[in-house]
Motif scaffolding. Structure first.
Motif, mmCIF file in Angstrom:
data_model
loop_
_atom_site.group_PDB
_atom_site.id
_atom_site.type_symbol
_atom_site.label_atom_id
_atom_site.label_comp_id
_atom_site.label_asym_id
_atom_site.label_seq_id
_atom_site.Cartn_x
_atom_site.Cartn_y
_atom_site.Cartn_z
ATOM 1 N N THR A 1 13.362 54.332 -4.559
ATOM 2 C CA THR A 1 13.759 54.533 -5.950
ATOM 3 C C THR A 1 12.728 55.371 -6.689
ATOM 4 O O THR A 1 13.079 56.295 -7.431
ATOM 5 C CB THR A 1 13.947 53.175 -6.658
ATOM 6 O OG1 THR A 1 14.943 52.430 -5.971
ATOM 7 C CG2 THR A 1 14.357 53.358 -8.105
ATOM 8 N N CYS B 1 10.905 48.823 0.587
ATOM 9 C CA CYS B 1 11.632 50.050 0.937
ATOM 10 C C CYS B 1 12.488 50.529 -0.229
ATOM 11 O O CYS B 1 12.530 51.723 -0.539
ATOM 12 C CB CYS B 1 12.500 49.817 2.168
ATOM 13 S SG CYS B 1 11.555 49.538 3.671
ATOM 14 N N TYR B 2 13.165 49.592 -0.891
ATOM 15 C CA TYR B 2 14.014 49.941 -2.028
ATOM 16 C C TYR B 2 13.193 50.536 -3.173
ATOM 17 O O TYR B 2 13.547 51.583 -3.725
ATOM 18 C CB TYR B 2 14.781 48.706 -2.508
ATOM 19 C CG TYR B 2 15.435 48.900 -3.844
ATOM 20 C CD1 TYR B 2 16.613 49.626 -3.960
ATOM 21 C CD2 TYR B 2 14.869 48.380 -5.007
ATOM 22 C CE1 TYR B 2 17.204 49.828 -5.191
ATOM 23 C CE2 TYR B 2 15.459 48.568 -6.241
ATOM 24 C CZ TYR B 2 16.629 49.294 -6.327
ATOM 25 O OH TYR B 2 17.210 49.500 -7.546
#
Length: 133
Positions: free
Chosen positions: A104, A99-100
């Motif tokens: 990003t 998810c990060y």
């Protein structure tokens, strides 16, 4: 003659380059899947090492208990329990990293597109007036 719009666009470009430029440019040089899987691979290695360190610290803290009960423990059930905890830990950790990294990359892509739009405006303003500053 100074063109106020051109100056504003150039200031936005310079601000972006100094604040976030290097970080975002290094992100968008990858394809989305390559960037995400690179982060997942790094996180898998780091997560495995971290879990091993946590188990090692737990074993050191509970060394007396382990030494007293090792001969009566069901080692196969203990190993299965430990492996299950590892899979749950690594699964949750990798889902968070996915998810990060995806967020990003999406943010970097959007910001670099905006940067390119501003850059095109500056280039067009130079072409429109014959290249004079």
């Amino acid at each position: 003659m100074i063109h106020n719009d051109r100056v504003r666009q150039m200031v936005k470009l310079e601000t972006f380059e100094h604040q976030k430029g290097e970080q975002y440019f290094s992100v968008v040089k990858y394809f989305r899947n390559d960037y995400v899987w690179l982060h997942i691979l790094k996180a898998f290695v780091a997560g495995t090492v971290s879990f091993g360190l946590m188990v090692g610290m737990w074993a050191l803290a509970e060394m007396e208990y382990l030494m007293e009960t090792i001969h009566t423990m069901d080692l196969q059930a203990f190993a299965v329990s430990l492996l299950l905890k590892y899979f749950v830990f690594i699964g949750i950790y990798l889902a968070g990293i996915f998810c990060y990294a995806h967020a990003t990359y999406t943010r970097a892509r959007r910001e670099v597109k905006s940067y390119r739009r501003h850059l095109q405006r500056v280039i067009k303003s130079f072409e429109g007036d014959g290249g004079d500053a």
